[in-house]
Design an enzyme around this catalytic site. Sequence first.
Site, short mmCIF file in Angstrom:
data_model
loop_
_atom_site.label_atom_id
_atom_site.label_comp_id
_atom_site.label_asym_id
_atom_site.label_seq_id
_atom_site.Cartn_x
_atom_site.Cartn_y
_atom_site.Cartn_z
N GLY A 58 1.12 -2.42 4.01
CA GLY A 58 1.66 -1.06 3.96
C GLY A 58 2.86 -0.93 4.86
O GLY A 58 4.01 -1.00 4.42
N SER A 59 2.61 -0.77 6.16
CA SER A 59 3.71 -0.49 7.10
C SER A 59 4.72 -1.64 7.13
O SER A 59 5.92 -1.39 7.25
CB SER A 59 3.16 -0.19 8.49
OG SER A 59 2.20 -1.14 8.86
N MET A 107 -9.16 7.93 -0.10
CA MET A 107 -10.07 8.24 1.02
C MET A 107 -10.58 9.67 0.85
O MET A 107 -9.82 10.56 0.47
CB MET A 107 -9.31 8.14 2.33
CG MET A 107 -8.60 6.81 2.54
SD MET A 107 -7.85 6.73 4.16
CE MET A 107 -6.88 5.20 3.97
N MET A 140 -12.35 4.33 -0.67
CA MET A 140 -13.01 4.46 0.64
C MET A 140 -13.69 5.81 0.63
O MET A 140 -13.20 6.80 1.19
CB MET A 140 -11.95 4.37 1.76
CG MET A 140 -11.47 2.96 2.00
SD MET A 140 -9.88 2.91 2.85
CE MET A 140 -8.79 3.02 1.44
N MET A 186 -11.49 -6.36 4.83
CA MET A 186 -10.68 -5.48 5.68
C MET A 186 -10.35 -6.21 6.98
O MET A 186 -11.22 -6.76 7.65
CB MET A 186 -11.45 -4.19 6.03
CG MET A 186 -11.71 -3.25 4.87
SD MET A 186 -10.24 -2.77 3.93
CE MET A 186 -9.25 -1.95 5.18
N SER A 207 0.84 -1.20 0.00
CA SER A 207 0.00 0.00 0.00
C SER A 207 0.87 1.24 0.00
O SER A 207 1.65 1.49 0.93
CB SER A 207 -0.91 0.00 1.23
OG SER A 207 -1.44 1.30 1.39
N GLY A 267 -9.10 3.52 6.92
CA GLY A 267 -8.81 4.92 7.23
C GLY A 267 -7.33 5.20 7.46
O GLY A 267 -6.85 6.26 7.09
N PHE A 268 -6.63 4.23 8.04
CA PHE A 268 -5.23 4.49 8.40
C PHE A 268 -4.36 3.25 8.23
O PHE A 268 -4.86 2.13 8.43
CB PHE A 268 -5.14 4.97 9.86
CG PHE A 268 -5.96 6.20 10.11
CD1 PHE A 268 -5.45 7.47 9.83
CD2 PHE A 268 -7.27 6.09 10.58
CE1 PHE A 268 -6.23 8.60 10.03
CE2 PHE A 268 -8.06 7.22 10.78
CZ PHE A 268 -7.53 8.49 10.50
N GLY A 269 -3.09 3.49 7.91
CA GLY A 269 -2.12 2.40 7.90
C GLY A 269 -1.62 2.16 9.31
O GLY A 269 -1.91 2.93 10.23
N ASP A 291 -4.79 3.64 -1.90
CA ASP A 291 -5.91 3.90 -1.00
C ASP A 291 -6.47 5.30 -1.23
O ASP A 291 -5.81 6.30 -0.94
CB ASP A 291 -5.44 3.76 0.46
CG ASP A 291 -5.17 2.31 0.83
OD1 ASP A 291 -6.09 1.49 0.68
OD2 ASP A 291 -4.03 2.01 1.24
N ASP A 333 -6.72 -6.88 3.65
CA ASP A 333 -6.05 -5.58 3.76
C ASP A 333 -6.05 -5.08 5.21
O ASP A 333 -7.12 -4.88 5.79
CB ASP A 333 -6.81 -4.58 2.85
CG ASP A 333 -6.18 -3.19 2.82
OD1 ASP A 333 -5.14 -2.97 3.45
OD2 ASP A 333 -6.78 -2.33 2.13
N GLY A 334 -4.84 -4.87 5.74
CA GLY A 334 -4.71 -4.24 7.05
C GLY A 334 -3.96 -5.10 8.06
O GLY A 334 -4.37 -6.22 8.34
N GLY A 335 -2.83 -4.57 8.55
CA GLY A 335 -2.08 -5.27 9.60
C GLY A 335 -1.45 -6.58 9.16
O GLY A 335 -1.14 -7.43 9.99
N HIS A 395 -1.06 -1.14 -4.48
CA HIS A 395 -2.34 -0.83 -3.84
C HIS A 395 -2.43 0.67 -3.54
O HIS A 395 -1.55 1.24 -2.89
CB HIS A 395 -2.46 -1.64 -2.54
CG HIS A 395 -3.78 -1.55 -1.86
ND1 HIS A 395 -4.88 -2.29 -2.26
CD2 HIS A 395 -4.19 -0.81 -0.81
CE1 HIS A 395 -5.89 -2.02 -1.45
NE2 HIS A 395 -5.51 -1.12 -0.57
N HIS A 455 -8.31 1.06 -4.23
CA HIS A 455 -9.25 0.77 -3.14
C HIS A 455 -9.96 2.07 -2.77
O HIS A 455 -9.37 2.96 -2.17
CB HIS A 455 -8.44 0.20 -1.96
CG HIS A 455 -9.22 -0.01 -0.70
ND1 HIS A 455 -8.61 -0.29 0.51
CD2 HIS A 455 -10.56 0.00 -0.45
CE1 HIS A 455 -9.53 -0.44 1.45
NE2 HIS A 455 -10.72 -0.26 0.90
C1 DX5 Z 1 -6.45 1.11 5.42
C2 DX5 Z 1 -5.92 0.83 4.04
C3 DX5 Z 1 -4.80 -0.13 3.97
C4 DX5 Z 1 -3.58 0.29 4.76
C5 DX5 Z 1 -2.75 -0.91 5.02
O1 DX5 Z 1 -7.61 1.87 5.30
O2 DX5 Z 1 -6.96 0.32 3.23
O3 DX5 Z 1 -4.47 -0.42 2.63
O4 DX5 Z 1 -2.81 1.26 4.12
O5 DX5 Z 1 -1.68 -0.54 5.83
P1 DX5 Z 1 -1.06 -1.55 6.91
O6 DX5 Z 1 -0.52 -2.72 6.16
O7 DX5 Z 1 0.01 -0.71 7.58
O8 DX5 Z 1 -2.16 -1.95 7.86
ZN ZN Z 2 -6.46 -0.46 1.22
#
Ligand code: DX5
Ligand code: ZN
Length: 213
Positions: free
Chosen positions: A195-196, A35, A66, A135, A6, A140-142, A33, A173-175, A31, A64
């Site tokens: 992402g992170s 928003m 949002m 999800m 991401s 909303g956030f990484g 995002d 997607d996420g964590g 990917h 993606h």
């Molecule tokens: C959250 C995003 C994700 C996010 C993933 O709303 O859709 O794509 O950036 O980041 P990580 O992998 O750090 O959870």
């Molecule tokens: Zn995403």
Amino acid sequence: MQVAPSVLSADFGNLQRDVEAICEAGCDLVHVDVMDGHFVPNLTIGPVVVSAIAKCATKPLDVHLMVQNNTFFVELFAPLKPKYITFHIEEEKHPHRLIQKIKSYGIKAGVVLNPHTLPEMVEYLLEDLDMVLLMSVNPGFGGQSFIKSVIPKAKKLHDMRNKINPDCLIEVDGGVSDKNIQQLKEVGVDVVVAGSYVFNHRSKKEAIESLQI
Ligand code: DX5
Ligand code: ZN
């Protein structure tokens, strides 16, 4: 397992460098995002920045959404020819119609489910879908923690997808990290967004390869 880093976790002051780096490191998709500050409490990037990403990416884009007004955003991003556009089912009154619209541009269509949304919500859409994105954090956030209930949910969706449309991919997607990738693989997930984990790793290549199991 396909891996879609991401871009939300990239260094936006060095966006071209980071997009090229994940592509050279062997990712499968990029990917993106999007928003709008309404559907989620964060605001990210629009078509100006995404078209700059599309120019330097050597891997296909996975957009993606949002956002609240899905049709408006689909029309905005379709000219950039991403491989996938996914939208949240919680925010769409006519998902079947929107899937057909996305596909009419020659783009693969996917639906996204928030952590609380039942997998059965996509049962009667599955035969038309190219992807279902689950999800594993609140959008909303990484950098948030992985919500474990996505594992049994992915398993349920996997069984449903095998009966109705085996070609439809399941993305999470996420964590996502090396800590949960094995479990995701075991329940039949096809694509992970990270992402992170990828951007904070000392080697993007090592991080991506550790998820491509
Ligand atoms: C959250 C995003 C994700 C996010 C993933 O709303 O859709 O794509 O950036 O980041 P990580 O992998 O750090 O959870
Ligand atoms: Zn995403």
